[in-house]
Write an enzyme that holds these catalytic residues in place. Structure first.
Site, PDB file in Angstrom:
ATOM      1  N   ALA A  47      59.193  49.873  13.356  1.00  0.00           N
ATOM      2  CA  ALA A  47      58.918  49.735  11.918  1.00  0.00           C
ATOM      3  C   ALA A  47      57.586  50.396  11.568  1.00  0.00           C
ATOM      4  O   ALA A  47      57.470  51.068  10.538  1.00  0.00           O
ATOM      5  CB  ALA A  47      58.902  48.256  11.541  1.00  0.00           C
ATOM      6  N   GLU A 144      61.133  48.867  22.614  1.00  0.00           N
ATOM      7  CA  GLU A 144      61.224  47.445  22.252  1.00  0.00           C
ATOM      8  C   GLU A 144      62.656  47.057  21.906  1.00  0.00           C
ATOM      9  O   GLU A 144      62.900  45.955  21.434  1.00  0.00           O
ATOM     10  CB  GLU A 144      60.275  47.131  21.080  1.00  0.00           C
ATOM     11  CG  GLU A 144      58.815  47.159  21.513  1.00  0.00           C
ATOM     12  CD  GLU A 144      57.828  46.822  20.423  1.00  0.00           C
ATOM     13  OE1 GLU A 144      56.726  46.364  20.740  1.00  0.00           O
ATOM     14  OE2 GLU A 144      58.148  47.034  19.234  1.00  0.00           O
ATOM     15  N   ASN A 188      50.811  56.484  25.792  1.00  0.00           N
ATOM     16  CA  ASN A 188      49.355  56.416  25.833  1.00  0.00           C
ATOM     17  C   ASN A 188      48.937  56.544  27.301  1.00  0.00           C
ATOM     18  O   ASN A 188      49.787  56.714  28.188  1.00  0.00           O
ATOM     19  CB  ASN A 188      48.820  55.149  25.141  1.00  0.00           C
ATOM     20  CG  ASN A 188      49.190  53.873  25.870  1.00  0.00           C
ATOM     21  OD1 ASN A 188      49.592  53.897  27.040  1.00  0.00           O
ATOM     22  ND2 ASN A 188      49.065  52.748  25.185  1.00  0.00           N
ATOM     23  N   GLN A 222      39.463  59.037  22.394  1.00  0.00           N
ATOM     24  CA  GLN A 222      39.296  60.451  22.804  1.00  0.00           C
ATOM     25  C   GLN A 222      40.258  61.377  22.061  1.00  0.00           C
ATOM     26  O   GLN A 222      40.152  62.593  22.185  1.00  0.00           O
ATOM     27  CB  GLN A 222      39.571  60.611  24.312  1.00  0.00           C
ATOM     28  CG  GLN A 222      38.755  59.704  25.220  1.00  0.00           C
ATOM     29  CD  GLN A 222      37.277  60.018  25.124  1.00  0.00           C
ATOM     30  OE1 GLN A 222      36.890  61.156  25.343  1.00  0.00           O
ATOM     31  NE2 GLN A 222      36.477  59.039  24.759  1.00  0.00           N
ATOM     32  N   GLY A 223      41.243  60.828  21.353  1.00  0.00           N
ATOM     33  CA  GLY A 223      42.186  61.673  20.618  1.00  0.00           C
ATOM     34  C   GLY A 223      43.521  61.802  21.322  1.00  0.00           C
ATOM     35  O   GLY A 223      44.126  60.789  21.712  1.00  0.00           O
ATOM     36  N   ASP A 251      51.233  53.945  16.972  1.00  0.00           N
ATOM     37  CA  ASP A 251      52.431  54.088  16.128  1.00  0.00           C
ATOM     38  C   ASP A 251      52.135  54.973  14.919  1.00  0.00           C
ATOM     39  O   ASP A 251      52.991  55.755  14.490  1.00  0.00           O
ATOM     40  CB  ASP A 251      52.909  52.713  15.650  1.00  0.00           C
ATOM     41  CG  ASP A 251      53.274  51.806  16.805  1.00  0.00           C
ATOM     42  OD1 ASP A 251      53.733  52.318  17.848  1.00  0.00           O
ATOM     43  OD2 ASP A 251      53.082  50.573  16.680  1.00  0.00           O
ATOM     44  N   SER A 281      43.305  54.607  10.941  1.00  0.00           N
ATOM     45  CA  SER A 281      43.959  53.280  10.980  1.00  0.00           C
ATOM     46  C   SER A 281      43.142  52.245  11.762  1.00  0.00           C
ATOM     47  O   SER A 281      43.234  51.057  11.476  1.00  0.00           O
ATOM     48  CB  SER A 281      45.365  53.400  11.569  1.00  0.00           C
ATOM     49  OG  SER A 281      45.303  53.448  12.988  1.00  0.00           O
TER      50      SER A 281
HETATM   51  O1  RIB Z   1      52.136  48.936  18.597  1.00  0.00           O
HETATM   52  C1  RIB Z   1      51.727  47.798  17.891  1.00  0.00           C
HETATM   53  C2  RIB Z   1      52.887  46.875  17.710  1.00  0.00           C
HETATM   54  O2  RIB Z   1      53.291  46.397  18.970  1.00  0.00           O
HETATM   55  C3  RIB Z   1      52.571  45.653  16.893  1.00  0.00           C
HETATM   56  O3  RIB Z   1      52.765  45.831  15.524  1.00  0.00           O
HETATM   57  C4  RIB Z   1      53.488  44.607  17.509  1.00  0.00           C
HETATM   58  O4  RIB Z   1      54.516  44.213  16.659  1.00  0.00           O
HETATM   59  C5  RIB Z   1      54.037  45.228  18.788  1.00  0.00           C
HETATM   60  O5  RIB Z   1      55.338  45.611  18.644  1.00  0.00           O
END
Ligand code: RIB
Length: 301
Positions: A47, A144, A188, A222-223, A251, A281
């Protein structure tokens, strides 16, 4: 950034409600501490990436599953508010996914997710969605949801000629079939080490990750580092910031990078844009609540 109106992005992935406790230090085993702030916010890696791409200006479809509960209702309203197409967001009797998050005084987080309805996305439903979304150009997934769903969705995406991006988070072992279906893998540093055995500390290690394929490793403050399919390595440093909460920063990188790529930008400038968005962010609390709005995005483009 100019827009290609018809380049549609689909995210097949997770939606969660984030329940976050902020404290200067996080407790040791057996210890109770008094924290500072508690928030509920919209999260879930899928999301978050979908919302970021939509804020950037992409037409986005979300393919996922949430519970028939108040968290599910709130997530639905949030998707509608951001303009995300929810024709393929199904509801389940199982609870909406939740993430329990601790953020310490340095802005670093620790997260436990309970996937709930996210683990009930059906293979056939995801494939139907990918086959029927008009003008689909790019499909994003994470880890996930069940891997078999991502494999089926990416197979359908590749047979339509779409670009596929996998953010392998949280880490799980990836099947060779899935790895082969990914045009881009964006881990990452920690996920890179889990997937590849070493931290991304040298060009040799980076080049041996997926020879002949494109990848990007996000390296926090570090980018990011682009590993081109031709073996060239391009580093993009991040602007200096004072992080208050890094939740969802990766994300926001994936969502904004995907948007820029779908608009026809070259991977280096897409990465540079993603780094600017993610750096912005981390200066605010939460996952989606920390994302730059459309006006800020224009200043970062
Ligand atoms: O990457 C961050 C996210 O990881 C959070 O918003 C949490 O919901 C987990 O899924």
């Amino acid at each position: 950034m100019s827009e290609k109106q018809n380049a549609v992005i689909a995210v097949v992935g997770s939606a969660m409600m984030d329940l976050t406790a902020y404290a200067d230090v996080v407790p040791e085993p057996g210890q109770t501490l008094v924290g500072k702030i508690f928030t509920t916010g919209f999260g879930g890696k899928g999301a978050n990436q979908a919302v970021m791409a939509a804020i950037c200006g992409a037409p986005v479809h979300f393919i996922g599953k949430i519970g028939k509960d108040v968290f599910g209702d709130a997530i639905t309203e949030n998707f509608k508010k951001v303009g995300i197409n929810i024709s393929y967001v199904d509801r389940s009797d199982t609870h909406t996914g939740v993430a329990h998050i601790w953020v310490d005084g340095e802005g670093e987080n620790r997260i436990i997710i309970i996937p709930g309805a996210n683990h009930e996305i059906e293979v056939n439903r995801a494939v139907d969605a990918i086959n029927s979304i008009p003008n689909l150009s790019l499909v994003i997934a994470q880890c996930e949801i069940k891997q078999e769903v991502t494999v089926a969705a990416f197979k359908a995406a590749k047979s339509r000629g779409c670009t596929t991006i996998l953010n392998p988070a949280p880490f799980e072992k990836l099947s060779q079939e899935l790895i082969d279906l990914c045009d881009w893998i964006i881990p990452n540093e920690v996920e890179f080490r889990e997937l590849h055995g070493d931290l991304p500390t040298s060009d040799e290690i980076l080049k041996s990750f997926r020879p002949g394929k494109n990848s990007i490793v996000t390296v926090g403050s570090q980018g990011a580092i682009l590993i081109n399919s031709d073996g060239t390595i391009i580093r993009c440093p991040a602007p200096q910031t004072t992080p208050v909460d890094t939740t969802g920063a990766g994300d926001s990188f994936v969502g904004s990078f995907a948007y820029a790529l779908s608009q026809g930008h070259d991977p280096v400038s897409a990465m540079e844009f993603g780094v600017k968005v993610a750096s912005n962010s981390v200066t605010k609390k939460g996952a989606q609540s920390s994302y730059p709005d459309q006006a800020e995005i224009r200043t970062l483009s």
